[in-house]
Design a protein around this motif. Structure first.
Motif, PDB file in Angstrom:
ATOM      1  N   TYR A   1      -6.982   6.890   1.477  1.00 55.57           N
ATOM      2  CA  TYR A   1      -6.808   6.470  -0.188  1.00 55.57           C
ATOM      3  C   TYR A   1      -5.383   6.430  -0.561  1.00 55.57           C
ATOM      4  O   TYR A   1      -4.335   7.129   0.271  1.00 55.57           O
ATOM      5  N   GLY A   2      -5.267   5.701  -1.693  1.00 59.66           N
ATOM      6  CA  GLY A   2      -3.784   5.531  -2.142  1.00 59.66           C
ATOM      7  C   GLY A   2      -3.674   4.582  -3.268  1.00 59.66           C
ATOM      8  O   GLY A   2      -4.686   4.411  -3.895  1.00 59.66           O
ATOM      9  N   VAL A   3      -2.652   4.022  -3.337  1.00 58.82           N
ATOM     10  CA  VAL A   3      -2.393   3.242  -4.410  1.00 58.82           C
ATOM     11  C   VAL A   3      -1.964   1.657  -3.827  1.00 58.82           C
ATOM     12  O   VAL A   3      -1.187   1.567  -3.033  1.00 58.82           O
ATOM     13  N   ALA A   4      -2.649   0.564  -4.283  1.00 52.99           N
ATOM     14  CA  ALA A   4      -2.343  -0.728  -3.967  1.00 52.99           C
ATOM     15  C   ALA A   4      -1.579  -1.523  -5.226  1.00 52.99           C
ATOM     16  O   ALA A   4      -2.294  -1.639  -6.204  1.00 52.99           O
ATOM     17  N   THR A   5      -0.376  -2.099  -4.808  1.00 50.28           N
ATOM     18  CA  THR A   5       0.143  -2.840  -5.817  1.00 50.28           C
ATOM     19  C   THR A   5      -0.161  -4.326  -5.347  1.00 50.28           C
ATOM     20  O   THR A   5       0.339  -4.886  -4.390  1.00 50.28           O
ATOM     21  N   ILE A   6      -0.882  -5.058  -6.365  1.00 53.65           N
ATOM     22  CA  ILE A   6      -1.013  -6.437  -5.969  1.00 53.65           C
ATOM     23  C   ILE A   6      -0.473  -7.555  -7.075  1.00 53.65           C
ATOM     24  O   ILE A   6      -0.501  -7.245  -8.449  1.00 53.65           O
ATOM     25  N   ASP A   7       0.317  -8.400  -6.364  1.00 52.02           N
ATOM     26  CA  ASP A   7       0.663  -9.514  -7.114  1.00 52.02           C
ATOM     27  C   ASP A   7      -0.117 -10.630  -6.995  1.00 52.02           C
ATOM     28  O   ASP A   7      -0.047 -11.179  -5.811  1.00 52.02           O
ATOM     29  N   TYR A   8      -0.731 -11.328  -8.044  1.00 52.41           N
ATOM     30  CA  TYR A   8      -1.645 -12.443  -8.161  1.00 52.41           C
ATOM     31  C   TYR A   8      -0.683 -13.536  -7.911  1.00 52.41           C
ATOM     32  O   TYR A   8       0.499 -13.754  -8.463  1.00 52.41           O
ATOM     33  N   LYS A   9      -1.232 -14.616  -7.610  1.00 51.40           N
ATOM     34  CA  LYS A   9      -0.543 -15.986  -7.695  1.00 51.40           C
ATOM     35  C   LYS A   9      -0.491 -16.619  -9.076  1.00 51.40           C
ATOM     36  O   LYS A   9       0.400 -17.430  -9.422  1.00 51.40           O
ATOM     37  N   ALA A  10      -1.029 -15.720 -10.141  1.00 52.10           N
ATOM     38  CA  ALA A  10      -0.908 -16.499 -11.424  1.00 52.10           C
ATOM     39  C   ALA A  10       0.165 -15.503 -12.218  1.00 52.10           C
ATOM     40  O   ALA A  10       0.117 -15.129 -13.282  1.00 52.10           O
ATOM     41  N   ASP A  11       0.994 -14.976 -11.373  1.00 49.39           N
ATOM     42  CA  ASP A  11       2.311 -14.421 -11.732  1.00 49.39           C
ATOM     43  C   ASP A  11       1.956 -13.238 -12.604  1.00 49.39           C
ATOM     44  O   ASP A  11       2.427 -12.898 -13.885  1.00 49.39           O
TER      45      ASP A  11
ATOM     46  N   LEU B   1       1.041  -1.253  -0.058  1.00 48.15           N
ATOM     47  CA  LEU B   1       0.179   0.097   0.061  1.00 48.15           C
ATOM     48  C   LEU B   1       0.729   1.329   0.016  1.00 48.15           C
ATOM     49  O   LEU B   1       1.870   1.268   0.811  1.00 48.15           O
ATOM     50  N   LYS B   2       0.629   2.320  -0.745  1.00 51.67           N
ATOM     51  CA  LYS B   2       1.128   3.448  -0.562  1.00 51.67           C
ATOM     52  C   LYS B   2      -0.259   4.554  -0.402  1.00 51.67           C
ATOM     53  O   LYS B   2      -0.738   4.740  -1.446  1.00 51.67           O
ATOM     54  N   THR B   3       0.038   5.091   0.722  1.00 52.01           N
ATOM     55  CA  THR B   3      -0.989   5.925   1.109  1.00 52.01           C
ATOM     56  C   THR B   3      -0.843   7.349   0.650  1.00 52.01           C
ATOM     57  O   THR B   3       0.119   7.981   0.932  1.00 52.01           O
ATOM     58  N   ASN B   4      -1.954   7.885   0.042  1.00 53.04           N
ATOM     59  CA  ASN B   4      -1.793   9.154  -0.495  1.00 53.04           C
ATOM     60  C   ASN B   4      -2.494  10.332   0.192  1.00 53.04           C
ATOM     61  O   ASN B   4      -2.310  11.642  -0.134  1.00 53.04           O
ATOM     62  N   GLY B   5      -3.611   9.806   1.101  1.00 53.05           N
ATOM     63  CA  GLY B   5      -4.398  10.830   1.697  1.00 53.05           C
ATOM     64  C   GLY B   5      -5.113  10.157   2.748  1.00 53.05           C
ATOM     65  O   GLY B   5      -5.265   8.998   3.081  1.00 53.05           O
ATOM     66  N   VAL B   6      -5.521  10.902   3.692  1.00 51.45           N
ATOM     67  CA  VAL B   6      -6.066  10.514   5.140  1.00 51.45           C
ATOM     68  C   VAL B   6      -7.191  11.852   5.581  1.00 51.45           C
ATOM     69  O   VAL B   6      -6.889  12.870   5.552  1.00 51.45           O
ATOM     70  N   ASP B   7      -8.526  11.296   6.177  1.00 45.34           N
ATOM     71  CA  ASP B   7      -9.087  12.175   6.951  1.00 45.34           C
ATOM     72  C   ASP B   7      -9.900  11.382   7.853  1.00 45.34           C
ATOM     73  O   ASP B   7     -10.093  10.261   8.017  1.00 45.34           O
ATOM     74  N   LYS B   8     -10.143  12.309   9.058  1.00 49.19           N
ATOM     75  CA  LYS B   8     -10.808  11.718  10.181  1.00 49.19           C
ATOM     76  C   LYS B   8     -11.869  12.363  10.651  1.00 49.19           C
ATOM     77  O   LYS B   8     -11.750  13.862  10.738  1.00 49.19           O
ATOM     78  N   ALA B   9     -12.947  11.819  11.481  1.00 49.86           N
ATOM     79  CA  ALA B   9     -14.028  12.590  12.269  1.00 49.86           C
ATOM     80  C   ALA B   9     -13.357  13.228  13.365  1.00 49.86           C
ATOM     81  O   ALA B   9     -12.406  12.696  14.240  1.00 49.86           O
ATOM     82  N   ILE B  10     -13.859  14.227  13.842  1.00 50.48           N
ATOM     83  CA  ILE B  10     -13.359  14.949  14.754  1.00 50.48           C
ATOM     84  C   ILE B  10     -13.740  14.445  16.207  1.00 50.48           C
ATOM     85  O   ILE B  10     -13.047  14.600  17.158  1.00 50.48           O
ATOM     86  N   GLY B  11     -14.611  13.655  16.082  1.00 47.27           N
ATOM     87  CA  GLY B  11     -14.903  12.662  17.308  1.00 47.27           C
ATOM     88  C   GLY B  11     -13.991  11.404  17.545  1.00 47.27           C
ATOM     89  O   GLY B  11     -14.439  10.733  18.599  1.00 47.27           O
ATOM     90  N   SER B  12     -13.170  11.202  16.538  1.00 44.03           N
ATOM     91  CA  SER B  12     -12.157  10.134  16.648  1.00 44.03           C
ATOM     92  C   SER B  12     -12.623   8.751  16.874  1.00 44.03           C
ATOM     93  O   SER B  12     -12.310   7.930  17.666  1.00 44.03           O
ATOM     94  N   ASP B  13     -13.667   8.552  15.769  1.00 45.46           N
ATOM     95  CA  ASP B  13     -13.891   7.201  15.793  1.00 45.46           C
ATOM     96  C   ASP B  13     -14.190   6.575  14.438  1.00 45.46           C
ATOM     97  O   ASP B  13     -14.681   5.284  14.089  1.00 45.46           O
TER      98      ASP B  13
ATOM     99  N   PHE C   1      -4.004  -0.679  -8.327  1.00 47.33           N
ATOM    100  CA  PHE C   1      -5.360  -0.384  -7.870  1.00 47.33           C
ATOM    101  C   PHE C   1      -5.499   0.923  -6.963  1.00 47.33           C
ATOM    102  O   PHE C   1      -4.273   1.112  -6.200  1.00 47.33           O
ATOM    103  N   ASN C   2      -6.362   2.048  -7.176  1.00 51.83           N
ATOM    104  CA  ASN C   2      -6.500   2.899  -6.391  1.00 51.83           C
ATOM    105  C   ASN C   2      -7.449   2.102  -5.303  1.00 51.83           C
ATOM    106  O   ASN C   2      -8.328   1.708  -5.697  1.00 51.83           O
ATOM    107  N   TYR C   3      -7.116   2.676  -3.899  1.00 49.03           N
ATOM    108  CA  TYR C   3      -8.075   2.091  -3.043  1.00 49.03           C
ATOM    109  C   TYR C   3      -8.638   3.073  -2.031  1.00 49.03           C
ATOM    110  O   TYR C   3      -7.925   4.209  -1.918  1.00 49.03           O
ATOM    111  N   VAL C   4      -9.779   3.048  -1.297  1.00 50.46           N
ATOM    112  CA  VAL C   4     -10.241   3.867  -0.303  1.00 50.46           C
ATOM    113  C   VAL C   4     -10.654   2.791   0.739  1.00 50.46           C
ATOM    114  O   VAL C   4     -11.354   1.851   0.533  1.00 50.46           O
TER     115      VAL C   4
END
Length: 285
Positions: free
Chosen positions: A244-254, A227-239, A259-262
């Motif tokens: 979001y960022g970019v995920a690099t996935i290596d499959y078992k199928a070589d 995972l490479k995190t590009n951004g973050v935000d959080k509720a002020i109530g802390s719960d 992917f972009n992720y949230v």
């Protein structure tokens, strides 16, 4: 006639503002999203996204772009999209929430998928902060609707920039730890970070619900993920928080794919932060 027209516009704007108004409840968020859907059906997505989005909102098309910039550049709006939230939750501070569920695009030849929208309150109204969708076949599994109301209301009266940053840093540290464990322990590392009723949105699939099913799905096809995190935000109530960022996935199928992720995080009773929703969309190079 001119006065009547002006009055009609004023009433329409007032009704829109009321529809988006937040009272800190999940019900108010779901109502805002339903009005957003009605707005798209009537006015098209261009005008509706411009009205309902934060200035900083991101839409994934498929890479993250500023919503206002993206839709301002569109020549016309599209209204052949429908969706229905079946999971929604709002932070105890009432300033951050998310909705997710199935969507369909098009007329007779529909395309289907699952969406995730993250909303924030601005000037007392719900506004889109993040919006993305994963493609899939027509959803076959019926999911029990869960609109989870905050158990109470907790919000600090004053929060300075240092405290806001410290809160976000906790989430970044959590995700950094997750990423490290994914490298050293593989997919099994997700087991320590997923809530029991977590949801996964992954292209080509209906929503995958439950920690066990998510781990099983990942184990079946993925060799490793980083995972490479590009951004973050959080509720002020802390719960409640999201990254979001970019995920690099290596499959078992070589095969390797980006992917972009949230990710949506929820604070547990033991004060740990756990994943309640994961959404992936293919990244465009």
């Amino acid at each position: 006639m001119k006065r009547l027209f002006s009055t009609t516009i004023a009433i329409a704007l007032t009704l829109s503002a009321v529809a988006q108004k937040s009272d800190g409840s999940t019900k108010s968020l779901v109502n805002a999203e339903k009005e957003f859907a009605k707005s798209i059906a009537k006015n098209g997505d261009k005008d509706s996204y411009l009205e309902y989005s934060l200035n900083s909102a991101l839409v994934f098309r498929p890479n993250p772009v500023n919503a206002k910039t993206f839709y301002t550049s569109q020549t016309k709006g599209m209204n052949e999209v429908t969706w229905e939230p079946n999971l929604a939750k709002v932070s105890r501070s009432g300033d951050l929430g998310f909705t997710t569920g199935p969507y369909a695009v098009g007329g007779d030849d529909k395309k289907y998928g699952q969406y995730l929208s993250i909303w924030k309150v601005e000037n007392g109204k719900w506004k889109l902060a993040i919006d993305l969708g994963t493609s899939s076949n027509k959803p076959l599994n019926k999911v029990t609707t869960q609109f989870v109301e905050p158990k109470d209301h907790v919000a600090p009266k004053f929060l300075n920039e240092k405290e806001v940053k410290a809160g976000k840093d906790i989430i970044l540290t959590t995700e950094k730890t997750l990423n490290t464990l994914l490298k050293t322990h593989g997919i099994a590392a997700f087991g320590g970070f997923l809530t029991e009723d977590a949801r996964l949105l992954f292209p080509g699939n209906d929503a995958i619900n439950g920690k066990g099913k998510i781990i099983s799905y990942f184990n079946g096809m993925i060799s490793k993920i980083s995972l490479k995190t590009n951004g973050v935000d959080k509720a002020i109530g802390s719960d409640l928080a999201y990254t979001y960022g970019v995920a690099t996935i290596d499959y078992k199928a070589d095969l390797r794919e980006s992917f972009n992720y949230v990710f949506v995080y929820e604070k547990a009773a033991d004060h740990t932060w756990n994943l309640v929703v994961q959404a992936f969309v293919p990244a465009e190079r």
